[in-house]
Design an enzyme around this catalytic site. Structure first.
Site, PDB file in Angstrom:
ATOM      1  N   HIS A  19       0.843  -1.208   0.000  1.00 41.87           N
ATOM      2  CA  HIS A  19       0.000   0.000   0.000  1.00 41.87           C
ATOM      3  C   HIS A  19       0.879   1.259   0.000  1.00 41.87           C
ATOM      4  O   HIS A  19       0.612   2.214  -0.733  1.00 41.87           O
ATOM      5  CB  HIS A  19      -0.884   0.046   1.259  1.00 41.87           C
ATOM      6  CG  HIS A  19      -1.859  -1.086   1.395  1.00 41.87           C
ATOM      7  ND1 HIS A  19      -1.932  -1.881   2.524  1.00 41.87           N
ATOM      8  CD2 HIS A  19      -2.808  -1.545   0.548  1.00 41.87           C
ATOM      9  CE1 HIS A  19      -2.893  -2.770   2.369  1.00 41.87           C
ATOM     10  NE2 HIS A  19      -3.431  -2.606   1.180  1.00 41.87           N
ATOM     11  N   LYS A  43     -16.279  -7.687   5.808  1.00 41.00           N
ATOM     12  CA  LYS A  43     -15.143  -8.475   6.315  1.00 41.00           C
ATOM     13  C   LYS A  43     -15.061  -8.301   7.831  1.00 41.00           C
ATOM     14  O   LYS A  43     -15.506  -7.299   8.374  1.00 41.00           O
ATOM     15  CB  LYS A  43     -13.841  -7.981   5.688  1.00 41.00           C
ATOM     16  CG  LYS A  43     -13.753  -8.200   4.190  1.00 41.00           C
ATOM     17  CD  LYS A  43     -12.447  -7.646   3.659  1.00 41.00           C
ATOM     18  CE  LYS A  43     -12.391  -7.713   2.141  1.00 41.00           C
ATOM     19  NZ  LYS A  43     -11.226  -7.025   1.593  1.00 41.00           N
ATOM     20  N   ARG A  92      -1.869  -6.098  -8.435  1.00 38.03           N
ATOM     21  CA  ARG A  92      -0.610  -6.815  -8.213  1.00 38.03           C
ATOM     22  C   ARG A  92      -0.367  -7.854  -9.295  1.00 38.03           C
ATOM     23  O   ARG A  92       0.729  -8.031  -9.784  1.00 38.03           O
ATOM     24  CB  ARG A  92      -0.642  -7.531  -6.848  1.00 38.03           C
ATOM     25  CG  ARG A  92      -0.638  -6.607  -5.672  1.00 38.03           C
ATOM     26  CD  ARG A  92      -1.096  -7.306  -4.437  1.00 38.03           C
ATOM     27  NE  ARG A  92      -2.489  -7.729  -4.588  1.00 38.03           N
ATOM     28  CZ  ARG A  92      -3.252  -8.176  -3.607  1.00 38.03           C
ATOM     29  NH1 ARG A  92      -2.750  -8.316  -2.393  1.00 38.03           N
ATOM     30  NH2 ARG A  92      -4.505  -8.520  -3.832  1.00 38.03           N
ATOM     31  N   SER A 130      -2.654  -7.922   2.967  1.00 36.14           N
ATOM     32  CA  SER A 130      -2.902  -7.790   4.405  1.00 36.14           C
ATOM     33  C   SER A 130      -3.319  -9.151   4.983  1.00 36.14           C
ATOM     34  O   SER A 130      -2.928  -9.510   6.094  1.00 36.14           O
ATOM     35  CB  SER A 130      -4.012  -6.774   4.667  1.00 36.14           C
ATOM     36  OG  SER A 130      -3.645  -5.510   4.185  1.00 36.14           O
TER      37      SER A 130
HETATM   38  O1  PNS Z   1      -9.222  -3.266   0.235  1.00 39.80           O
HETATM   39  P1  PNS Z   1     -10.512  -3.764  -0.332  1.00 39.80           P
HETATM   40  O2  PNS Z   1     -11.287  -4.503   0.745  1.00 39.80           O
HETATM   41  O3  PNS Z   1     -10.335  -4.570  -1.590  1.00 39.80           O
HETATM   42  O4  PNS Z   1     -11.370  -2.452  -0.735  1.00 39.80           O
HETATM   43  C1  PNS Z   1     -12.675  -2.575  -1.263  1.00 39.80           C
HETATM   44  C2  PNS Z   1     -13.336  -1.199  -1.359  1.00 39.80           C
HETATM   45  C3  PNS Z   1     -13.344  -0.488  -0.017  1.00 39.80           C
HETATM   46  C4  PNS Z   1     -12.601  -0.350  -2.372  1.00 39.80           C
HETATM   47  C5  PNS Z   1     -14.802  -1.423  -1.858  1.00 39.80           C
HETATM   48  O5  PNS Z   1     -15.400  -2.416  -1.088  1.00 39.80           O
HETATM   49  C6  PNS Z   1     -15.661  -0.162  -1.789  1.00 39.80           C
HETATM   50  O6  PNS Z   1     -15.436   0.782  -2.495  1.00 39.80           O
HETATM   51  N1  PNS Z   1     -16.675  -0.181  -0.888  1.00 39.80           N
HETATM   52  C7  PNS Z   1     -17.569   0.947  -0.674  1.00 39.80           C
HETATM   53  C8  PNS Z   1     -19.005   0.585  -1.045  1.00 39.80           C
HETATM   54  C9  PNS Z   1     -19.209   0.740  -2.532  1.00 39.80           C
HETATM   55  O7  PNS Z   1     -19.071   1.813  -3.104  1.00 39.80           O
HETATM   56  N2  PNS Z   1     -19.547  -0.394  -3.183  1.00 39.80           N
HETATM   57  C10 PNS Z   1     -19.686  -0.467  -4.609  1.00 39.80           C
HETATM   58  C11 PNS Z   1     -18.316  -0.586  -5.252  1.00 39.80           C
HETATM   59  S1  PNS Z   1     -18.418  -1.096  -6.884  1.00 39.80           S
END
Ligand code: PNS
Length: 165
Positions: A19, A43, A92, A130
């Protein structure tokens, strides 16, 4: 992209050198980068949002144009509220692509004015996540070089000693 503000959303449970590598690269591209920790994730996190924000804040201390906060609800709503023009995500390996593409396309449908920008971290972090850091640490393996020392310290306080550390 000099006057572009970008959001880097994620779980960051906890922040890794992968990150931070992405943050370093993008801080040179964007005028301002907001690292945003999702609050209501399905999660089951090891660290609460405040702890994750604290670790990230320590991690980005050297960058003058990077800030850290948390957000709730739809990413596109948060991006609009922040007046951001771009979302940053890391890729990645090819295995990340499908999930990232789905999210990027859904976000584009919801907010056509918002662009998703993908960056690749240094190759030495291409296997790093992570989830694996937590698993390796919990089972007694070394995570040195994968996360900063302040994250190792927090892991040591949080995770029961199980292995040969
Ligand atoms: O690190 P992660 O868990 O892969 O991040 C996922 C994240 C936070 C980017 C995604 O879950 C998100 O944007 N959640 C917010 C809710 C939302 O907007 N959902 C629709 C996304 S298409």
């Amino acid at each position: 992209m000099n006057n572009v503000k970008a959001i880097y959303p994620g779980s960051f449970d906890p922040v890794t050198y992968g990150h931070l590598d992405l943050i370093a690269r993008s801080s040179k591209l964007f005028e301002h980068l907001v690292v945003a920790v999702l609050r209501n994730s399905s999660k089951n996190p090891l660290f609460n949002v405040e702890e994750r924000v604290e670790m990230l804040t320590e991690g980005v201390a050297g960058f003058g144009n990077v800030s850290v906060c948390s957000f709730d609800g739809l990413l596109v709503d948060f991006a609009r509220q922040q007046k951001a023009q771009a979302v940053l995500r890391g890729i990645r390996a090819i295995s990340d692509y499908e999930y990232e593409l789905q999210m990027a396309m859904m976000n584009r449908r919801l907010a056509p004015e918002l662009e998703t920008v993908f960056l690749m971290p240094d190759g030495k972090y291409s296997f790093l996540s992570s989830r694996l850091v937590k698993e390796v640490f919990e089972l007694g393996g070394s995570v040195e070089g994968l996360v900063p020392q302040f994250v190792i310290d927090r892991l040591s306080q949080r995770v029961p000693k199980n292995g040969s550390r």
